[in-house]
Design a protein around this motif. Structure first.
Motif, PDB file in Angstrom:
ATOM      1  N   THR A  63       0.574  -1.210   0.369  1.00  0.00           N
ATOM      2  CA  THR A  63      -0.012  -0.227  -0.158  1.00  0.00           C
ATOM      3  C   THR A  63       0.769   1.175  -0.157  1.00  0.00           C
ATOM      4  O   THR A  63       2.116   1.214   0.302  1.00  0.00           O
ATOM      5  N   THR A  64       0.471   2.323   0.060  1.00  0.00           N
ATOM      6  CA  THR A  64       1.373   3.974  -0.167  1.00  0.00           C
ATOM      7  C   THR A  64       2.200   3.534   1.531  1.00  0.00           C
ATOM      8  O   THR A  64       2.987   3.980   1.774  1.00  0.00           O
ATOM      9  N   LEU A  65       1.412   3.258   2.431  1.00  0.00           N
ATOM     10  CA  LEU A  65       1.702   3.008   3.766  1.00  0.00           C
ATOM     11  C   LEU A  65       3.669   2.383   3.744  1.00  0.00           C
ATOM     12  O   LEU A  65       3.681   2.713   5.408  1.00  0.00           O
ATOM     13  N   ASN A  66       3.132   1.880   2.960  1.00  0.00           N
ATOM     14  CA  ASN A  66       4.480   0.348   3.184  1.00  0.00           C
ATOM     15  C   ASN A  66       5.429  -0.033   2.042  1.00  0.00           C
ATOM     16  O   ASN A  66       6.326  -0.650   2.362  1.00  0.00           O
ATOM     17  N   CYS A  67       5.141   1.136   1.062  1.00  0.00           N
ATOM     18  CA  CYS A  67       5.898   0.169  -0.060  1.00  0.00           C
ATOM     19  C   CYS A  67       7.163   1.757   0.010  1.00  0.00           C
ATOM     20  O   CYS A  67       7.336   2.613   0.647  1.00  0.00           O
ATOM     21  N   GLN A  68       8.277   1.334  -0.324  1.00  0.00           N
ATOM     22  CA  GLN A  68       9.542   2.132  -0.580  1.00  0.00           C
ATOM     23  C   GLN A  68       9.185   2.842  -1.970  1.00  0.00           C
ATOM     24  O   GLN A  68      10.633   4.162  -1.724  1.00  0.00           O
ATOM     25  N   SER A  69       8.380   3.130  -3.373  1.00  0.00           N
ATOM     26  CA  SER A  69       8.471   4.509  -3.922  1.00  0.00           C
ATOM     27  C   SER A  69       6.713   4.395  -4.034  1.00  0.00           C
ATOM     28  O   SER A  69       6.044   3.225  -4.114  1.00  0.00           O
TER      29      SER A  69
END
Length: 128
Positions: A67-73
């Motif tokens: 998700t946007t909370l746990n991705c690197q980019s």
């Protein structure tokens, strides 16, 4: 809502004219609190910006779903009239735009704070 009377103001702004085959390298905006970009002329579902998480993870446990909370980019598609505001320390880049297309035009800006920051009880108080 800030505890004290603190204001945000724009310190710089500039126009980006990005031609076919051009890009904006990965960077941050130093000496700024929040930064932003307003797309004045962009192609929907084509033009994009990528933001990166730069902090070091001591442990890396793979999530069951990204998700946007746990991705690197994370890459966001933009369109004419869209305004993005983000923390100035967030690294970002604009990938090379497609060849044989019109110039993408955007207005970017940096901001800073004026007033009282921090808190005297935590010995972090400063007035700018």
């Amino acid at each position: 809502m800030p505890k004290f009377d603190t204001k945000i103001y724009i310190t710089q702004s500039w126009i980006n004219l990005t031609e076919s085959g051009q890009s904006h390298n990965k960077h941050v905006h130093t000496n700024s609190f929040l930064s932003g970009v307003l797309y004045l002329d962009a192609i929907d579902n084509v033009d994009r910006i990528t933001f990166y998480k730069e902090e070091y993870d001591v442990l890396n446990v793979a999530p069951s779903k990204y998700t946007t909370l746990n991705c690197q980019s994370e890459t966001f598609f933009v369109k004419t009239g869209k305004l993005l505001i983000f923390p100035s320390l967030l690294s970002h880049e604009v990938p090379k735009i497609d060849t044989n297309r019109k110039t993408r035009i955007s207005l970017s800006f940096n901001t800073f704070l004026k007033g009282r920051l921090g808190d005297e009880t935590e010995t972090t108080s400063v007035y700018i």
